[in-house]
Design a protein around this motif. Structure first.
Motif: not given
Length: 425
Positions: A32-43, A93-100
């Motif tokens: 989760i921490l990894k995905t969240d990090e990636e999500r935020r930088s993508t956004q 971003l959509e993919k990351l949010e879904f995964a998260l």
RNA sequence: GGAGAGAUGGCCGAGUGGUCGAAGGCGCACGCCUGGAAAGUGUGUAAUCGCCAAAAGCGGUUCAUGGGUUCGAAUCCCAUUCUCUCCGCCA
């Protein structure tokens, strides 16, 4: 669902507290921490690109009005590149949010500090016992035999009309159901709960709101033609009333009660557990729900337990209150008290109520929030619910414990509702 | 089930391609006025995500929902959901 913020800020605490539920969260949390990090930088990248597109679009508008066609065309060329980037980034971003989200919903609620450690039912703690054990002789009959003998509940007829687990209540059996429903509702109303009569079918959004969907859909009856689900408990429609709602702190505590039939497929059940009234596909239950300020939710839990205890006492049933250990708790609960009554002929304890504090776990999924004076930002409310009570096992215990040679004695608290004090042949 | 109209902020309601997160009003909050109140008057008044230690600030998203057209959509197109009117059916 736990909030991402909590996981981000207190990852170690989440992991250590979930150990009480025998849940190893380490791998999911780090994912989760990894995905969240990636999500935020993508956004951030996406936001910047969108901002540039917005600026250019405004410029084009101005240029066209000023009749500067060539300059406008030039800027349009730039947008082609931007739009490609936007498509790519927003897809990501959509993919990351879904995964998260998929990761976040895998984490159970954190157990409160009152939860005892343990693996299963044998490690639960009995907090209180009450009532008198029935003095029955060896010939005492289980409730399914009594139901037949007095012709008040017909399981075979239910098989004919529908199938196993759909009994037919007859005569005083039917009246007893109605009396119990009214007794419970009236007691709840007297304790300040507002009665709700909700729909018995809900849509998909409501199923998601209380967490039956997407995982536990096999436990619900699905009306495929209009894509509705028969409710497994009144908790589903009543709690969903508050989906996407921002309450005012002054409204706390919100207290609702509802009687509904409950429909459960109970896939995978078998044996003595399903005999007679012990486990049904359709049964009646009166539910209580509270929505409360986070600082006061444990006070509410206490008051709900006391209230349910009062009901069982008035019915003169021997009972015990069980504090569930980490291993036996539900996924969504922070602290749960089970009520069990003793059925004298089966000689076993039957669970008749489960009273839980979900803290903000359910509210997060529901987006159920409140606003406090002087605090602009809405925050998540706490939700609690409990049965008060589920009828079938109460009926089972009443029939078994109150059997006499004359008939089945009705506890005096219930007589005003039944209009009779004994069920005879 | 058939035909038509519609869905905009807490509420009412304007807005038919750019200056619109959105006029105006109501409500609410704070101030002025008042002995106090009403009236009057001024200011403010959404959610959510990101950047930032945080606040401030800046940026993104949101006009039923989901897609599409366009450099740009509350506004145009398609689908879905819901509401209203008429017809049909009906406890």
């Amino acid at each position: 669902m736990l909030t991402i913020n909590l996981i981000r800020e207190k990852a170690d605490e989440v992991i250590s507290r979930l150990k009480v539920k025998n849940f190893d969260a380490a791998a999911i949390v780090s994912e989760i921490l990894k995905t969240d990090e990636e999500r935020r930088s993508t956004q951030t990248k996406l936001d910047n690109t969108l901002a540039e597109l917005n600026t250019i679009s405004k410029e084009i508008g101005t240029l066209i009005r000023e009749n500067k066609k060539e300059e406008a065309e030039e800027r349009k060329n730039r947008t082609v590149v931007l739009k490609n980037n936007i498509a790519e980034l927003s897809g990501l971003l959509e993919k990351l949010e879904f995964a998260l989200r998929n990761l976040a919903v895998k984490l159970p609620n954190l157990p409160s500090k009152y939860v005892p450690e343990g693996k299963g039912a044998e490690d639960n703690v009995i907090d209180r016992e009450g009532g008198n054990m029935p003095q029955l002789d060896e010939k005492a009959l289980p409730h399914w035999d009594l139901a037949k003998m007095y012709d008040i509940i017909d399981f075979d007829l239910g098989n004919k009309l529908t199938g196993a687990g759909f009994p037919v209540y007859k005569g005083k059996g039917a009246k007893l159901q109605r009396a119990l429903i009214n007794f419970f509702l009236e007691e709840n109303i007297r304790a300040g709960y507002v009665e709700i009569m909700p729909p018995l079918m809900v849509n998909e959004d409501s199923g998601f709101g209380t967490g039956q969907l997407p995982d536990k859909d096999a436990q619900m009856y699905h009306v495929t033609i209009d894509n509705f689900y028969l409710i497994p408990t009144a908790e589903v429609p009543v709690t969903n009333i508050y989906r996407d709602v921002i309450l005012d702190a002054a409204q706390f505590p919100v207290k609702n009660t509802a009687y509904t039939p409950c429909f459960r497929r109970e896939a995978g059940s078998y044996g003595k557990d399903v005999r007679g009234l012990n486990r049904l596909h359709q049964f009646d239950k009166v539910e209580i729900v509270q929505i409360q300020h986070p600082d006061k939710s444990y006070e509410s839990l206490e008051s709900m337990v006391k209230h349910v205890e009062g009901l069982v006492r008035k019915l003169e049933l021997p009972y015990r209150i069980v504090r569930l250990c980490g291993g036996d708790m539900s996924f969504t609960s922070a602290l749960t008290f089970d009520f069990e009554v003793f059925a004298g002929a089966q000689k076993r304890w039957l669970e008749v109520s489960s009273v839980s504090n979900f803290e903000s776990f359910q509210a997060n999924r529901l987006k159920l929030r409140f606003r406090e004076d002087g605090n602009k930002k809405p925050q998540l409310a706490h939700t609690l619910n409990g049965s008060s009570l589920a009828l079938p096992r109460i009926v089972a215990a009443l029939l078994e414990n109150n059997q006499t040679s004359q008939g089945i004695r009705i506890p005096s608290a219930l007589v005003p509702y039944t209009g009779f004090d004994i069920i005879e042949k």
